[in-house]
Design a protein around this motif. Structure first.
Motif, PDB file in Angstrom:
ATOM      1  N   ASP A   1       0.812  -1.213   0.000  1.00 58.84           N
ATOM      2  CA  ASP A   1       0.000   0.000   0.000  1.00 58.84           C
ATOM      3  C   ASP A   1       0.846   1.263   0.000  1.00 58.84           C
ATOM      4  N   ARG A   2       1.946   1.261   0.743  1.00 56.25           N
ATOM      5  CA  ARG A   2       2.797   2.451   0.815  1.00 56.25           C
ATOM      6  C   ARG A   2       3.648   2.634  -0.430  1.00 56.25           C
ATOM      7  N   VAL A   3       3.735   1.623  -1.267  1.00 54.09           N
ATOM      8  CA  VAL A   3       4.484   1.741  -2.519  1.00 54.09           C
ATOM      9  C   VAL A   3       3.641   2.404  -3.594  1.00 54.09           C
TER      10      VAL A   3
ATOM     11  N   PRO B   1      11.228   0.857  -6.766  1.00 50.89           N
ATOM     12  CA  PRO B   1      10.743   1.311  -5.450  1.00 50.89           C
ATOM     13  C   PRO B   1      10.067   0.197  -4.652  1.00 50.89           C
ATOM     14  N   LEU B   2       9.394  -0.726  -5.360  1.00 53.93           N
ATOM     15  CA  LEU B   2       8.736  -1.845  -4.670  1.00 53.93           C
ATOM     16  C   LEU B   2       9.761  -2.715  -3.952  1.00 53.93           C
ATOM     17  N   VAL B   3      10.831  -3.069  -4.658  1.00 57.93           N
ATOM     18  CA  VAL B   3      11.862  -3.923  -4.061  1.00 57.93           C
ATOM     19  C   VAL B   3      12.578  -3.195  -2.929  1.00 57.93           C
TER      20      VAL B   3
ATOM     21  N   ASP C   1       9.418   5.701  -1.074  1.00 62.61           N
ATOM     22  CA  ASP C   1      10.088   6.479  -2.114  1.00 62.61           C
ATOM     23  C   ASP C   1       9.042   6.885  -3.149  1.00 62.61           C
ATOM     24  N   PRO C   2       8.320   7.992  -2.886  1.00 63.73           N
ATOM     25  CA  PRO C   2       7.259   8.365  -3.827  1.00 63.73           C
ATOM     26  C   PRO C   2       7.796   8.817  -5.176  1.00 63.73           C
TER      27      PRO C   2
END
Length: 767
Positions: free
Chosen positions: A35-37, A534-536, A557-558
């Motif tokens: 969710d935060r990604v 960013p997901l990894v 990391d938006p």
């Protein structure tokens, strides 16, 4: 030109890749662990919290709600649902205007494609020239291009008429868009909430004074010359070394947290580390104790450097952020010449605090011209020598060249399936790989040039990148032959023959650009929404570094709109569309698919993901407009060159007015709209000041601006008071000075207009 089979294979590969990325994103985004990604912007705004997990432990990692999988594509209409005013309020004007570039591409090329397929494609298809030439090898796609028109044919008049129609349609679309965005910018500035940069001016190249410090000199200059509006100022410190120490300490603290977490999971075992390079060799020591000791030593160095910066006069740069009591006063100062010597007391609008690129403020102003000259020369060599490896890769991707260089591969290449993959997919992916590191190189060059704002760095990098793409990707790919033949052609032919050479080669390279559009514009854009890196990285940080919710927020990391690399890529598609609209219209649908997909993806990213680093109020739009105009002129010149090789001299002359009209149109738009991006109207400034005094009469502006332009390494620290803005607690009738009298000086006084003031001004009474 390649065959329809080659294009079909490339299209199949890239469509499957794009669908794979989009489906993976649609599934990953609904998993609570990600969710935060995929929604970091809402977390940063404080309107979203981590999903609660009820029931099985598996639900913490996998979404068990079947209904969400049924609606897994609902992100697409949701991305288009937010109206533009709300989008501006949510993400800022820069983001809203950026996605309008993709919308501009659709407005421009959809009508052009309809006209081209209604008029030019039938004209090209029915000509029959290629069928009559038995000695020529061609494919069905060649019959859709201008290559199927015979030399001297009157059918070229259809292309000339369409060139005029496309040009005037481009004029209309660009003028209307420039007008709309300028109105949006002025409205945004008028309604914008109070910001420090509205009251602040950056002053550079402050002349040296033997009697006063830089801070005292700034105070006296503005207290005299802007006595009714000057409020306070903050001198600029060279804190680059201190900033590097702080950054290094932050990295070491992250490693310390990592090893402390490892020890907490297994208290019986103390983690160890080797002290050599990258931890690969050297003495093995206790990791936690090592990092604690190293951080402690670094803190001592940091304190010493901090004291040195504050106490050493040489650490103060001849630059300052000067704040005013009103926006009107700041506008007057920022937009006027301060002295008779235009090389000192140079003023410009200060970037907003988060837009300031602090390391470059320490660069002496006098060295900027030399730096920019050196970088211009470096860009020249980078651009033209980079053409050799790019052309070499493309030539090896050509099947005939591969068979000639590597003859043992001929039996494999002759297989139809592999041949189509190599011909239709390899050139585009090879070029894409070659360009991966280029934006980083160009951004480094822009930083060396000394630009003091992140937005300025992005705009300069975008300008360099577009020039590189134009020369290497477009011109370098259009010219036929191997890398060495291309270089030989450029060197040994006369300059007036270059448009003919390039124009004649354009139809032959349509297949390559179609494959490049599919690789970069279809698969590349679909990969953007997946956010694989960013997901990894988030899950790695979340596993090893996160202790608290604050740590988890920092692990997000938006990202942001990478204008320096994304906008030039868009401009390449504008260039290809305008060039091939008349020559090979079959390329246009591929560009339209790119603009459609990119508009959808980037609108979603702006709403849910990106957290923009700065807000320049669409300052970049004149550059966008200028590059589209350049692409239009290039398309006209190349069409002239192409027709000049087709024994159509009389019809060629009919195209000569087009570049002239385009240049005239550019200057009309420049004079009509560009001032709104350079200067802030004094009338608007006065209106905003009046409204501010009416709505917030008790505002303490000095307190509001106090820490706005303090270097980040000093904010919130013990040394804050030493570097805070110099303040005038009183409003004296006389401006005090430490200067010694020089009434009988036998040589020219330093206190002339180039220093900023004269002796009499310092004793002048306020009215």
């Amino acid at each position: 030109m390649g065959s329809l089979n080659d294009i079909g294979v490339a299209a199949g590969i890239n469509i499957l890749s794009a669908l794979g990325f989009l489906l993976a994103f649609a599934v990953l985004r609904i998993q609570s662990i990600n969710d935060r990604v995929y929604f970091p912007k809402w977390y940063l705004k404080g309107t979203r919290s981590s999903p609660r997990h009820i029931g099985a432990a598996l639900s913490k990692f996998v979404n068990a709600d079947v209904s969400t999988y049924i609606r897994f594509l609902n992100w697409m209409p949701a991305a288009l649902k937010m109206p533009e005013p709300e989008l501006i309020e949510h993400a800022g004007l820069d983001s809203a205007v950026y996605v309008r570039i993709y919308l501009l591409g659709l407005k421009l090329f959809v009508p052009i494609a309809v006209l081209a397929f209604s008029v030019l494609v039938p004209v090209n298809w029915t000509s029959g020239t290629l069928e009559d030439e038995k000695s020529l090898s061609y494919d069905q796609i060649d019959k859709l291009s201008i290559s199927n028109i015979g030399k001297g044919s009157k059918r070229f008049w259809a292309h000339i008429v369409m060139a005029y129609v496309f040009t005037f349609w481009t004029f209309y679309v660009l003028y209307h868009e420039y007008k709309v965005i300028t109105t949006m910018r002025l409205r945004f500035l008028a309604n914008q909430k109070r910001r420090p940069d509205q009251f602040t001016v950056l002053v550079r190249n402050i002349p040296e004074d033997s009697d006063e410090t830089v801070s005292e000199h700034v105070q006296h200059f503005f207290a005299v010359n802007h006595r009714d509006h000057y409020l306070s100022h903050q001198v600029v410190y060279n804190a680059n070394t201190l900033a590097s120490l702080v950054e290094k300490k932050t990295g070491l603290q992250n490693w310390l947290v990592y090893y402390e977490n490892q020890h907490a999971k297994n208290p019986a075992k103390n983690p160890t580390i080797k002290t050599g390079l990258w931890g690969l060799w050297g003495e093995k020591v206790d990791a936690i104790e090592y990092y604690r000791t190293t951080i402690e030593e670094l803190c001592k160095k940091e304190d010493e450097e901090r004291d040195k910066v504050v106490s050493d006069p040489s650490a103060i740069m001849p630059a300052a952020f000067v704040s005013f009591k009103s926006q009107w006063g700041a506008a007057v100062c920022a937009q006027t010449q301060q002295t008779s010597n235009p090389t000192v007391w140079i003023t410009e609008w200060a970037p907003e605090p988060r837009d300031v690129y602090w390391p470059n403020l320490a660069i002496p102003f006098v060295s900027l011209s030399v730096r920019r000259l050196v970088m211009a020369i470096a860009l020249f060599f980078l651009t033209f020598f980079f053409m050799v490896p790019i052309a070499l890769v493309q030539s090896l991707a050509n099947l005939d060249d591969i068979e000639r260089v590597l003859p043992f591969l001929k039996p494999i290449i002759q297989r139809n399936s592999l041949r189509s993959i190599i011909q239709g997919f390899l050139p585009g992916i090879a070029l894409k790989l070659f360009l991966i590191v280029l934006p980083t190189i160009l951004m480094t060059m822009s930083k060396i040039e000394g630009h003091v704002s992140l937005s300025g760095l992005d705009r300069r990098s975008a300008s360099k990148y577009f020039m590189f793409l134009f020369v290497n990707v477009f011109l370098g790919s259009v010219i036929t032959g191997t890398a060495f033949q291309q270089l030989h052609t450029f060197i040994h032919q006369s300059a007036n023959k270059i448009p003919e050479t390039i124009g004649e080669s354009i139809p032959m390279k349509a297949t390559f650009f179609i494959t490049y559009i599919m690789v970069d514009g279809w698969s590349g854009i679909a990969a953007e929404v997946l956010r694989l890196k960013p997901l990894v990285m988030f899950h790695i940080k979340n596993t090893f570094l996160v202790r608290t919710d604050q740590d988890r927020e920092q692990a997000m990391d938006p990202g942001s709109l990478d204008f320096g690399s994304n906008e030039p890529r868009i401009q390449l598609y504008f260039l290809l569309g305008l060039v091939y609209a008349v020559v090979t219209p079959v390329l246009l649908p591929f560009i339209i698919v790119f603009f459609s997909l990119a508009y959808l993806v980037f609108r979603h990213q702006i709403i849910n993901v990106y957290n923009q680093q700065y807000e320049s109020c669409a300052q970049f739009w004149p550059d966008v407009h200028r590059r589209i105009i350049s692409a239009l002129i290039v398309s006209q010149i190349l069409l002239l060159g192409l027709l000049s090789t087709q024994e159509a001299e009389k019809s060629t002359f009919a195209l000569l007015p087009l570049p002239v009209l385009t240049v005239w149109f550019h200057y009309v738009c420049k004079g009509r709209f560009e001032p709104a991006y350079i200067k802030f109207p004094l009338q608007e400034a006065m209106v905003k000041d009046t409204l501010q005094r009416a709505t917030d009469p008790t505002l303490n502006l000095r307190a509001y601006l106090k820490d706005a332009y303090v270097h980040p390494v000093f904010q919130g620290g013990d040394m804050y008071d030493l570097v805070a803005m110099d303040e005038e607690e009183k409003d004296p009738l006389l401006v005090a000075t430490k200067r010694r009298p020089r009434m009988n000086t036998p040589v020219d006084s330093r206190l002339n207009s180039s220093s900023g003031t004269n002796e009499g001004e310092f004793s002048r009474l306020r009215p």
